[in-house]
Design an enzyme around this catalytic site. Sequence first.
Site, PDB file in Angstrom:
ATOM      1  N   CYS A 247       0.858  -1.190   0.000  1.00  0.00           N
ATOM      2  CA  CYS A 247       0.000   0.000   0.000  1.00  0.00           C
ATOM      3  C   CYS A 247       0.885   1.228   0.000  1.00  0.00           C
ATOM      4  CB  CYS A 247      -0.968  -0.026   1.180  1.00  0.00           C
ATOM      5  SG  CYS A 247      -0.179  -0.162   2.795  1.00  0.00           S
ATOM      6  N   ARG A 252      -2.218  -0.798   5.496  1.00  0.00           N
ATOM      7  CA  ARG A 252      -3.421  -1.307   4.853  1.00  0.00           C
ATOM      8  C   ARG A 252      -3.167  -2.688   4.244  1.00  0.00           C
ATOM      9  NH1 ARG A 252      -4.812   3.655   0.990  1.00  0.00           N
ATOM     10  NH2 ARG A 252      -2.587   4.006   1.237  1.00  0.00           N
TER      11      ARG A 252
END
Lengths: 301, 147
Positions: A247, A252
């Site tokens: 990410c 994430r």
Amino acid sequence: MAVETDPQQKFAEYAHPERLVSTQWLAEHLGTDGLVVVESDEDVLLYEIGHIPGAVKVDWHTELNDEVTRDYIDGPGFASLMSAKGISRDSTVVIYGDKSNWWAAYALWVFTLFGHEDVRLLDGGRDKWIAEGRELSTDPSTRPQSDYPVVERVDSPIRAYMGDVLAHFGKPLIDVRSPEEYTGARTHMPSYPEEGALRGGHIPTAASVPWARAAAEDGTFRIRAELDAIYRGEAGLKDGDEVVAYCRIGERSSHTWFVLTYLLGFTNVRNYDGSWTEWGNAVRVPIVKGEQAGSVPGIGA
Amino acid sequence: MPSPALPDQLAEIVEDFQSLEEPDRLQLLLDFSRGLPELPERFLEHPELLERVVECQSPLFLTLELGDDKERTVRLFFSAPPEAPTTRGFAGVLLEGLDGLPARAVLEVPDDMPDRLGLTRAITPLRMRGMTAMLGRIKRKVREASA
């Protein structure tokens, strides 16, 4: 000793049901010997305004990262952190947090770098616990100091460095950022500040599957069939694939790493935590802009 | 290079933070978060008068009014949800530190003021930038309103 797992049917369909517990299960098991509940949030003050009774706080920014080098803490650092939190090597750790467990999954991934065996997520995280009106406490919880052994961090099974990604071309890459970050229209999340990546776009051949697609409206993980449709169907992952997810800084993509590894049963998934803040600034690495995934560098146009 | 002086009411807050150890600084920020007042009724009925600061990691809305007096006294108004305590804390610091000052004094607050709270180790750079963005937004709006 490991605490019993949550037998609910939704979890039974996942590859590793033992990695999740429900809010109901946790409410019933609070205070069980050998169970430690950990809150890990994006917002550093959230724990203080109310947390699950008895939960200890682990701050990803100040406690899991090395203070100088862009890296995680080392074996002695992890051992002293765990000891201070009252976590033993054989504790069952349940982690929960804000934003669909985004940072909780990141903390769980770091625990896994040190091979802590029994570490689980609370399905739905902090928001679901609160939405259900369950008990909160503002008293900081203190647990008796434990004696956690020094365990060397083992990165290679679940962590990819930039060189690993360059050597990975031809195998599946998953970009879990927003569509705008993927195409290069922006270099940071919508509504979030610019974080210093020079260039926009994605790693060639990466499929775009924003991380939050794995979460339902209430922050819980989507059921097995829906996750299969997204990752095996749309993104085309197949059993036996080696997968790298990335990410912006690796938080994430920890969430996606959790989904692929524990919910869908992929056995070779690595999180590239250098992610776009490294790749988007590195010299002479290939980048693709726009919606097309692009081809393997050096092969085709 | 000596840092430009802060207005007294803001300098006091910075001193309060600086005099504490890190965990207590976070506690103080939490106090500011808890103390952030509700918006006056007229904004609740007209949310379009508030402007979102997109650089903040959690939703934060702010607006301000300039008085008709000679000094163009600045009045600040913030709104952020309870589940965003850090953002609320920053808003609380800026409210107590800047509200009621003459427009000129607000414009003279150095842009690096947030870094002086001594929170840069405990709070991620991304969030600290959110507070800097709030200050920047306030100054821009004061400039526009007093032009």
